[in-house]
Each structure stands twice: as C-alpha cells, then as structure tokens.
Design a protein around this motif. Structure first.
Motif, PDB file in Angstrom:
ATOM      1  N   HIS A  55       0.830  -1.214   0.000  1.00  0.00           N
ATOM      2  CA  HIS A  55       0.000   0.000   0.000  1.00  0.00           C
ATOM      3  C   HIS A  55       0.858   1.255   0.000  1.00  0.00           C
ATOM      4  O   HIS A  55       0.700   2.121  -0.852  1.00  0.00           O
ATOM      5  N   GLU A  56       1.760   1.346   0.956  1.00  0.00           N
ATOM      6  CA  GLU A  56       2.675   2.479   1.025  1.00  0.00           C
ATOM      7  C   GLU A  56       4.061   1.946   1.383  1.00  0.00           C
ATOM      8  O   GLU A  56       4.213   0.783   1.713  1.00  0.00           O
ATOM      9  N   CYS A  76       0.406  -5.394   8.648  1.00  0.00           N
ATOM     10  CA  CYS A  76       1.083  -4.126   8.382  1.00  0.00           C
ATOM     11  C   CYS A  76       0.895  -3.206   9.583  1.00  0.00           C
ATOM     12  O   CYS A  76      -0.243  -2.968  10.004  1.00  0.00           O
ATOM     13  N   HIS A  79      -1.538   0.481   8.660  1.00  0.00           N
ATOM     14  CA  HIS A  79      -2.996   0.501   8.523  1.00  0.00           C
ATOM     15  C   HIS A  79      -3.654  -0.833   8.843  1.00  0.00           C
ATOM     16  O   HIS A  79      -4.870  -0.958   8.720  1.00  0.00           O
ATOM     17  N   GLU A  94      -6.486  -1.429   3.439  1.00  0.00           N
ATOM     18  CA  GLU A  94      -5.931  -0.516   2.436  1.00  0.00           C
ATOM     19  C   GLU A  94      -5.126  -1.238   1.355  1.00  0.00           C
ATOM     20  O   GLU A  94      -4.998  -0.755   0.242  1.00  0.00           O
ATOM     21  N   ALA A  95      -4.535  -2.374   1.704  1.00  0.00           N
ATOM     22  CA  ALA A  95      -3.696  -3.105   0.742  1.00  0.00           C
ATOM     23  C   ALA A  95      -4.462  -4.236   0.043  1.00  0.00           C
ATOM     24  O   ALA A  95      -3.848  -5.100  -0.582  1.00  0.00           O
TER      25      ALA A  95
HETATM   26  S1  FES Z   1       0.893   1.030   4.587  1.00  0.00           S
HETATM   27 FE1  FES Z   1       0.366  -1.078   4.862  1.00  0.00          FE
HETATM   28  S2  FES Z   1      -1.804  -1.105   4.779  1.00  0.00           S
HETATM   29 FE2  FES Z   1      -1.259   0.960   4.481  1.00  0.00          FE
END
Ligand code: FES
Length: 144
Positions: A55-56, A76, A79, A94-95
């Motif tokens: 995701h990030e 993670c 998030h 989010e991922a």
């Molecule tokens: S950075 Fe991992 S779910 Fe958003």
C-alpha cells in the motif's frame, strides 16, 4: 547454476515468528527480506517476502517489534492490512487485492537457503539506512 546461501533454520523462523535479512537486488539496491513461518501443509514451512507493504512504503518487520503475525498472516503496522504468510496475498484493508513481492528460497534438511537469482545476501538484520520510515505515521492507532 543457481548459487544458494544458508540464511537460518526453519526452527529459528518458527520459534522467533519472523526473521529479517538484507540482500542486494538486481538493480543494486539494498532490500530487506522477511522470512515468516507458513503453516499450510501444502506449502514450504518458511516463505520470504520483501519487507515492504504494497500500500505504502512501510516496513512490515520493524526492528523494535519484529513482524506482527495474526491468523497466519503478517500485519502491516501502519494501517493493519494482513498478508497471508504463505501466499503473500492481502484481501483486506488498504492493501486489499495485492500481493507482497516474493523471494525464492530452498528448504533442505531444516535449513533455509536463499536461491533467488536477483538477490545477493548481504547481512542478517535490517539495511543500514538512516531513513525514518520505520514507524507508522502518527495517524495510526493500531495496538498490538
Ligand atoms: S501502509 Fe500497509 S496497509 Fe497501508
């Protein structure tokens, strides 16, 4: 011919819950790789994933707490999306609908070997970089 490098033992990964090393990828970049136990009988007992959320740009394994494992997945810390430890796939948060980058291993006689042609072993533990992206940002309220 594929060269292989002994990383650790299956037992160590299972006992510690996760294990981190740093390798140099095919573009010359230092890359952290996370070993996690896989509990599926149809899969090898240890899998390897690049230590970055899809995701990030967030580490999954952090030096202070290691990798948080829950329900056979890697959580993670930013998030809270959970990636299946065996497949690397995420179906939540989010991922969702993404898969971690895999790294090729070989398991033999209870030992874990790196055999990925794009990865050259550098050291146990994290990469020597000074960026401060280890921790989730202050918007995270996750508790482990
Ligand atoms: S950075 Fe991992 S779910 Fe958003």
């Amino acid at each position: 011919m594929t060269t292989r490098y002994r990383l650790t033992s299956v037992e160590t990964v299972q006992q510690d819950g996760s294990w981190l090393f740093t390798a140099r990828n095919g573009r010359g970049e230092d890359t952290e790789v996370l070993l996690v136990p896989c509990e599926s009988e149809a899969k090898p007992p240890v899998e390897a994933w690049v230590n970055r959320c899809t995701h990030e740009n967030q580490r999954l394994y952090r030096e202070d707490i290691g990798a948080v494992m829950r329900d056979g997945g890697v959580v993670c810390p930013k998030h809270g999306s959970i990636f299946d430890a065996c497949s690397g796939y995420c179906d939540n948060g989010e991922a969702a609908d993404s898969t971690l980058l895999s790294v090729d291993l070989e398991i033999e006689d209870g030992q874990v070997y790196l055999i990925d042609e794009d990865m050259t072993y550098l050291r146990d533990g994290p990469a020597d970089d000074d960026d401060d992206d280890d921790g989730p940002q202050s918007t995270s309220h996750l508790q482990f």
